[in-house]
Each structure stands twice: as C-alpha cells, then as structure tokens.
Write a protein that holds these residues in place. Structure first.
Motif, short mmCIF file in Angstrom:
data_model
loop_
_atom_site.label_atom_id
_atom_site.label_comp_id
_atom_site.label_asym_id
_atom_site.label_seq_id
_atom_site.Cartn_x
_atom_site.Cartn_y
_atom_site.Cartn_z
N GLY A 150 0.81 -1.22 0.00
CA GLY A 150 0.00 0.00 0.00
C GLY A 150 0.84 1.26 0.00
O GLY A 150 2.07 1.23 0.12
N PRO A 151 0.19 2.42 -0.12
CA PRO A 151 0.90 3.70 -0.19
C PRO A 151 1.34 4.26 1.16
O PRO A 151 2.25 5.09 1.22
CB PRO A 151 -0.13 4.62 -0.84
N SER A 152 0.71 3.83 2.25
CA SER A 152 0.99 4.41 3.57
C SER A 152 2.12 3.66 4.26
O SER A 152 1.99 2.47 4.57
CB SER A 152 -0.27 4.38 4.43
N LYS A 153 3.21 4.37 4.51
CA LYS A 153 4.37 3.77 5.16
C LYS A 153 4.53 4.22 6.62
O LYS A 153 5.43 3.75 7.31
CB LYS A 153 5.64 4.10 4.38
N ASN A 154 3.65 5.11 7.07
CA ASN A 154 3.75 5.61 8.45
C ASN A 154 2.99 4.72 9.42
O ASN A 154 2.27 5.18 10.31
CB ASN A 154 3.24 7.06 8.54
N VAL A 155 3.13 3.42 9.21
CA VAL A 155 2.48 2.42 10.05
C VAL A 155 3.56 1.56 10.71
O VAL A 155 4.45 1.05 10.03
CB VAL A 155 1.52 1.53 9.23
N THR A 156 3.48 1.42 12.01
CA THR A 156 4.39 0.54 12.75
C THR A 156 3.58 -0.60 13.33
O THR A 156 2.59 -0.38 14.03
CB THR A 156 5.10 1.32 13.89
N ILE A 157 3.99 -1.82 13.03
CA ILE A 157 3.24 -3.01 13.43
C ILE A 157 3.87 -3.60 14.70
O ILE A 157 5.08 -3.83 14.75
CB ILE A 157 3.21 -4.03 12.27
N ILE A 158 3.03 -3.81 15.70
CA ILE A 158 3.49 -4.27 17.02
C ILE A 158 2.75 -5.54 17.41
O ILE A 158 1.53 -5.61 17.30
CB ILE A 158 3.22 -3.20 18.10
N LYS A 159 3.50 -6.52 17.89
CA LYS A 159 2.86 -7.71 18.45
C LYS A 159 2.63 -7.47 19.94
O LYS A 159 3.57 -7.29 20.72
CB LYS A 159 3.69 -8.97 18.25
N GLY A 160 1.38 -7.46 20.34
CA GLY A 160 1.04 -7.30 21.74
C GLY A 160 0.97 -8.64 22.44
O GLY A 160 1.26 -9.69 21.86
N SER A 161 0.59 -8.59 23.71
CA SER A 161 0.39 -9.81 24.48
C SER A 161 -0.95 -9.70 25.20
O SER A 161 -1.65 -8.70 25.09
CB SER A 161 1.53 -9.99 25.50
N GLY A 162 -1.29 -10.73 25.95
CA GLY A 162 -2.55 -10.71 26.67
C GLY A 162 -2.61 -9.67 27.77
O GLY A 162 -3.69 -9.32 28.23
N LYS A 163 -1.44 -9.16 28.19
CA LYS A 163 -1.39 -8.22 29.30
C LYS A 163 -0.76 -6.88 28.95
O LYS A 163 -0.73 -5.98 29.80
CB LYS A 163 -0.63 -8.84 30.48
N SER A 164 -0.25 -6.72 27.73
CA SER A 164 0.42 -5.47 27.38
C SER A 164 0.30 -5.18 25.89
O SER A 164 0.33 -6.09 25.05
CB SER A 164 1.91 -5.54 27.75
N VAL A 165 0.18 -3.88 25.57
CA VAL A 165 0.16 -3.47 24.16
C VAL A 165 1.57 -3.27 23.62
O VAL A 165 1.76 -3.04 22.42
CB VAL A 165 -0.67 -2.18 23.98
N ASN A 166 2.55 -3.32 24.51
CA ASN A 166 3.97 -3.23 24.12
C ASN A 166 4.29 -1.94 23.33
O ASN A 166 5.05 -1.96 22.36
CB ASN A 166 4.38 -4.46 23.30
N LEU A 167 3.71 -0.85 23.78
CA LEU A 167 3.98 0.46 23.19
C LEU A 167 4.88 1.27 24.12
O LEU A 167 4.85 1.08 25.34
CB LEU A 167 2.68 1.22 22.95
#
Length: 259
Positions: A150-167
């Motif tokens: 796609g055209p949008s590159k301002n996306v960061t993909i994060i794997k979260g967990s059951g207890k944290s969004v890891n941000l």
C-alpha cells in the motif's frame, strides 16, 4: 547503661520439664515468641480482580466487574472484518471524523486485526504515526502485507500480548479499540498498559456494540453497555468525556485520564 531483664516479665514456662527449662536460653525463647506471631502483621494478598464461573457459550467463563469476557475472534474471521458492507453497517467514515485526526497525530489501533481502520487513518495522520497492535501472527502477517503493497508507510506493526500493548510510554495521542476491549483476557492489565502509552491529554476511543440495544444483531457477550464501560474505565482511572452517538450499531465512547 543496659537495663537488667526481669525474668518475671516472661511467660510461665512451668509446662516445660525442669531439665528443658535449664537448657532453654533467653535468646531461644525470644526466637520462639517472635516466630509464633510472625504472620500477624503481614499484609494480605491483593484480591484477584477476576472470578470464574460458567456463563454464555460464547464467553470464556472469566468475569470482570460483573461482565463475562468473550472469546477472541480468530484470524479465521478476517474476511468478515473486510466485508464490503462494513461501511454501511458501522459508518467508519463517521468514526474517523469523530476522532478528529490531525496530521501529526500518533495513534494506536489496539486489536488492529487485518488493518481495516489502520490504513484509513494513516493517510490522514500523514505526518504522524499509526501503531497497529495485534496478538495473532496471522493478523500481523496481513498487516505487513498491506503495508508493503500500500501507499501508507507511516504504520508501525506491534505484536502485543494478553497483558500489554507493548507500546512506548507516553507515545500516543489517540487510542482506538473497535469491538475488541470486551475480548481482553486481562482488561485490568491491558488498560493499565494503554494508559501508560497514552499522553497526558490523550484520548481512548472505545467502540463497542450497544449492549442496551436488543436490535443490534450481535451476540450479547460481544456487546457492552455504556454503564458497564464507564464502571470498568473508572476503575482504571479513566473518565467518560463523551459518547458520540453517530454510529448505527456501536457506542463511540471517548475516555480521558482523570486529573
């Protein structure tokens, strides 16, 4: 000067044999007395926030504040997330307008799935960043594929967990959760994690099918009432700023940090 210890102040030891009394030293008696009461002043273990009992067949048998947590919708439902009629049913355009997205915004979509909302928000926040957070590898793979093609590159993909969004802490202006909060296995821990990632003046947009409305064609355990959402968010230190009533089937509840 050290005080002389008066032995009459100690407990009666007449139950011990004379032989034992002669052998027992003062430090040893003190040790016995202290250990006999060692549990009295200890703090109690904090109460578990969750309870467990059978409920809805579509629930996991785990309850929080009177609400049964629903089963997570698996990656097998990806096609349903991308269905053509979703705009008409949920009015995503109205949702994005309600979020008032600015070009420099940093936004997190929690439970992003295949990225239905992510890749609509990214062009609007074109000078900012959109975090796409999910826990399922298959959903993450779909997100990576969309980002690559796609055209949008301002996306960061994060794997979260059951207890944290890891941000990162203090990293986002807006958090979007679309029909996902009610599926969190650990809502207390997840909202605490989201709150840490949210900037002081940031906002959570909690989108949930209206539990008060029996005409909404969604299973009961996959809906939430405003009252229940407010109760749970208040426990996490969040307050309802407004409930934007522009969506056909869903609440659009905006929560901010309590000052």
């Amino acid at each position: 000067m050290k005080q002389k210890i008066d032995s009459t102040t100690w407990p009666d030891t007449s139950v011990l044999s004379k032989h034992v009394q002669r052998k027992v030293s003062l430090p040893f008696l003190l040790f016995l007395l202290l250990n006999g009461f060692q549990g009295i002043s200890q703090e109690k273990t904090p109460k578990e926030p969750y309870t467990y009992r059978k409920g809805d067949p579509n629930g996991i048998g785990k309850w929080y504040m009177g609400r049964e947590i629903a089963h997570v919708m698996g990656f097998q439902g990806m096609a349903w997330l991308e269905r053509p009629e979703r705009e008409a049913e949920e009015n995503t355009t109205n949702l994005l307008n309600a979020m008032n997205i600015q070009a420099n915004d940093s936004i997190a979509d929690i439970g992003a799935g295949s990225g239905y909302h992510v890749f609509k928000m990214a062009p609007i926040a074109n000078k900012g960043l959109v975090y796409a957070v999910d826990i399922q590898d298959e959903m993450l793979a779909a997100l990576h594929k969309k980002k690559k093609t796609g055209p949008s590159k301002n996306v960061t993909i994060i794997k979260g967990s059951g207890k944290s969004v890891n941000l990162p802490d203090n990293s986002v202006d807006k958090v979007l959760m679309v029909d996902v909060y009610h599926e969190f296995d650990y809502p207390v821990e997840m909202i605490a994690s989201i709150k840490k990632a949210l900037r002081q003046d940031g906002k959570i947009y909690l989108i949930e099918y209206r539990g008060e409305d029996g005409s909404v064609p969604i299973k009961k355990v996959h809906k939430m009432t405003e009252k229940q959402a407010v109760k749970e968010m208040k426990a996490a230190g969040m307050k309802l700023e407004e409930n934007i009533d522009t969506l056909p089937w869903q609440h659009c509840m905006v929560f901010v940090k309590e000052q």
